[in-house]
Write a protein that holds these residues in place. Structure first.
Motif, mmCIF file in Angstrom:
data_model
loop_
_atom_site.group_PDB
_atom_site.id
_atom_site.type_symbol
_atom_site.label_atom_id
_atom_site.label_comp_id
_atom_site.label_asym_id
_atom_site.label_seq_id
_atom_site.Cartn_x
_atom_site.Cartn_y
_atom_site.Cartn_z
ATOM 1 N N GLN A 5 33.140 38.097 62.833
ATOM 2 C CA GLN A 5 32.079 37.133 63.101
ATOM 3 C C GLN A 5 31.525 36.568 61.797
ATOM 4 O O GLN A 5 31.086 35.418 61.740
ATOM 5 N N THR A 6 31.584 37.374 60.738
ATOM 6 C CA THR A 6 31.127 36.907 59.426
ATOM 7 C C THR A 6 31.915 35.681 58.988
ATOM 8 O O THR A 6 31.345 34.685 58.520
ATOM 9 N N ASP A 14 31.011 32.669 61.144
ATOM 10 C CA ASP A 14 29.726 32.078 60.759
ATOM 11 C C ASP A 14 29.849 31.215 59.505
ATOM 12 O O ASP A 14 29.029 30.320 59.276
ATOM 13 N N GLN A 15 30.871 31.488 58.688
ATOM 14 C CA GLN A 15 31.101 30.704 57.474
ATOM 15 C C GLN A 15 32.010 29.507 57.727
ATOM 16 O O GLN A 15 32.351 28.770 56.796
#
Length: 684
Positions: free
Chosen positions: A531-532, A535-536
């Motif tokens: 998810q990191t 999100d980027q």
């Protein structure tokens, strides 16, 4: 002769324990400490020559002021007071006229000792200078691995004696991590298979049982293809995947695009070879991956490393004695660096410059332009990419350049002032490792040669002249090391200064299997889906798209990688004639079919070029490299190459997908028989 303990300071995962022979106040020999549990009394061919480096004719023993043109190497000796006063005066003038951001520090891993590696950080933070992003080497690898596993200690190489399959992926271990090799050989003695995945047949690949010779930039595609076989043939650990990972079901549909049949053309690996290594990996009792830095030195290097790191999770390798994956051990050395670096001293909003983009910074940056550069523990004239731009920047007459160095390097030749730096044998420091779990301290073995001074002492003296009175500029090496040990890290619990000062290696409080305790991702699991990254705005799943030199596509047909040479460590040790003779002439490996098409035979001088620059080398026509792939092992100083043109003339300032690192192995070039250079262009 007496022998004293010390520690190798160079940018190598092994961080060797040393015994230094001293006689009459001089270093006369350097050998390995047999009591070190990991390095066990062995040293590389480079460090064995250290007395020649300490007493080299190129050693800088007094402060020097430039008297000729930049690059000519004409200097006159001056006193320390003159040098420090001039630096302080020039920095204050530049800061007043342009602002302190017009001053750029440039340093990296000329020493891995924590005190002196960070010895200038507090000074430049207090000054308000431009901040340097020190990302040139490992940042893409670190960032990619952290996406999947988190920033955690990884498998202890000492445990690999229990493995039955060792895969060395993108590392020439015998040359760049030599003390791991005996552990791998012991595993082989017990029945293990050693496989190497690398674009060319280096020293380690020649000693392996299996060599998978992939095309550069296709590591992620190969990893995805191995995954596809593991899933297809039911070789995955479903319980581990269910309990310790997230995102596997999202990954499965993507694997259909990476079957061995579909990627064999992309990777240049036969379908049968992909299936063989996948089956060996899936069926092994304790499979282990030594993940090197090669895959990360591509434009999509972060994704490549992140994708490879998923493999152990699919088969539960991290829970098996002798199995797992080693990326780095550095996360366990969670020392307190804040009293040394003092980021709080600087103003908010100070700009940053990525060290990979030095050429751009020196020639194109404005508001303000870079008007002063202070270089220490680095040799950017040799190691920074796109050398033509770097050298043009260093040649600027309006650029005030200070270089702290042991030797009169290529970068030092362009300095206005050269300050003589003390070596690791002339200073106190604390050393962590990124290849084992031993913390070590080294005390001076000899007095500094000539007027050389340690890095910390130089910056403390400059701070005094600049009127900086903060406590950090009064701290001794001992005081700093004591502060570093004030940490709540469980890995450092109970380790104290008195124990370290003996010079003996101290084992961190790391469990036998560092990966058994879980993963430091947001989910606490191995993140197949991140998810990191989502999100980027990045692809949240592993992806096998190859890395390509976008600047050279459609113009240049041959790939170029630039791995380390056995006799050098980055640009270090070029000054030792015996090592240069062992290394031989700078050469280009080229496949026989590529050579035949260009009329090239072994021993011919060839020109290698792209839009970024050119260099001249001897041709080595060999099947050690693949079709369409060229290899230049480095790094030679340009003064030892034709035309004073180094290998990094050909590399790019483009940044990697994660970590903003340098894609040293992602280059497209052309090669041809060289024209005859005019005599005044020959650098030999």
């Amino acid at each position: 002769m007496e022998f004293l303990r010390s520690v190798c300071p160079h940018d190598c995962p092994d961080t060797c324990g040393l015994l230094v022979g001293r006689e009459g106040g001089r270093v006369v020999s350097v050998r390995g400490d047999p009591d070190h549990p990991f390095t066990r009394g062995a040293v590389c061919v480079k460090v064995a020559h250290y007395p020649e480096r300490i007493y080299s004719p190129l050693r800088v023993t007094r402060p020097l002021r430039r008297t000729g043109k930049k690059g000519e190497g004409r200097f006159a000796p001056i006193s320390w007071d003159e040098a420090l006063d001039e630096i302080a005066q020039r920095y204050m003038e530049i800061a007043h006229k342009y602002g302190p951001e017009a001053i750029l520090p440039y340093s990296y891993a000329g020493t891995m000792g924590l005190v002196h590696f960070h010895g200038g950080h507090a000074f430049f933070h207090r000054l308000g200078a431009t901040r340097l992003k020190r990302t040139i080497c490992s940042s893409a690898v670190e960032a990619g691995f952290a996406v999947t596993f988190g920033r955690i200690p990884t498998t202890d190489i000492e445990s690999t004696v229990h493995s039955d399959l060792i895969i060395i992926w993108g590392s020439n271990t015998i040359s760049t991590n030599m003390h791991a090799w005996p552990f791998f050989l012991e595993a082989r003695r017990r029945g293990a298979i050693i496989a190497v995945i690398d674009p060319y047949r280096n020293r380690t690949a020649r000693q392996a049982d299996i060599h998978i010779q992939l095309r550069p930039g296709t590591d992620a595609a190969l990893a995805m293809s191995i995954m596809s076989v593991l899933v297809e043939e039911g070789l995955i650990d479903k319980d581990f995947i269910k309990t310790h990972t997230v995102g596997f079901e999202r990954l499965k549909p993507r694997l259909a695009d990476y079957t061995p049949a579909k990627v064999k053309g992309l990777t240049a690996i036969p379908e049968s070879a992909i299936r063989e290594i996948a089956r060996l990996y899936g069926k092994a009792r304790a499979p282990y991956i030594r993940l090197g830095w090669g895959p990360g030195r591509q434009l999509r290097g972060g994704m490549a490393v992140r994708t490879i790191a998923v493999l152990p999770a699919l088969i539960g390798a991290t829970k098996k004695k002798g199995g797992g994956i080693t990326r780095s051990t550095s996360a366990a050395f969670d020392l307190n660096l804040k009293p040394l670096t003092r980021e709080d001293l600087g103003p908010q909003g100070v700009r940053s410059v990525n060290m990979v983009e030095l050429g751009n910074a020196l020639l194109r940056l404005d508001d303000p332009p870079v008007m002063a550069m202070h270089v220490y523990h680095s040799n950017p004239a040799v190691v920074a990419p796109q050398s033509a731009m770097v050298m043009k920047g260093l040649s600027r007459e309006d650029l005030f350049t200070v270089v702290q160095e042991h030797l009169l390097t290529e970068t030092a030749l362009y300095a206005d002032l050269v300050l003589p730096g003390a070596s690791f044998l002339e200073s106190t420091d604390l050393y962590r490792s990124y290849g084992h779990y031993y913390l070590q301290m080294a005390n001076p073995v000899i007095e500094p040669v000539g007027e050389a001074r340690p890095t910390l002492e130089i910056f403390k003296a400059l701070a005094g002249r600049m009127g900086f009175s903060d406590d950090c500029f009064k701290m001794t090496e001992e005081a700093i090391i004591r502060e570093m040990l004030k940490t709540d890290s469980p890995y450092l619990r109970g380790i104290n200064y008195e124990e370290l000062r003996t010079g003996r290696p101290v084992r961190l409080r790391v469990p036998e299997n560092p990966l058994e305790g879980g993963f430091k991702t947001p989910s606490g699991k191995v993140e197949i889906y991140s998810q990191t990254l989502a999100d980027q705005g990045l692809d949240p799943l592993p992806d096998g798209t190859p890395s390509l030199d976008v600047e050279g596509m459609g113009k240049y047909p041959l790939q170029l990688i630039t791995p380390p040479r056995h006799q050098f460590l980055n640009s270090t040790f070029n000054e030792i004639e015996d090592l240069r003779e062992q290394a031989g002439m700078p050469s280009l490996m080229i496949h026989p079919r590529d050579a035949e098409q260009r009329g090239i035979k072994s021993g011919m001088e060839v020109r290698v070029w792209n839009d970024r620059g050119e260099c001249f080398l001897n041709a080595d026509v060999t099947d050690r490299t693949g079709l369409g792939v060229t290899v230049i092992e480095g790094l030679y100083w340009p003064r030892f190459m034709k035309g004073n043109l180094g290998i990094n003339q050909l590399t790019s300032q483009c940044l990697t997908d994660m970590g903003e690192s340098c894609a040293f192995h992602c280059n497209l070039v052309e090669v041809g028989v060289a024209r005859q250079l005019p005599a005044d262009e020959v650098g030999l």
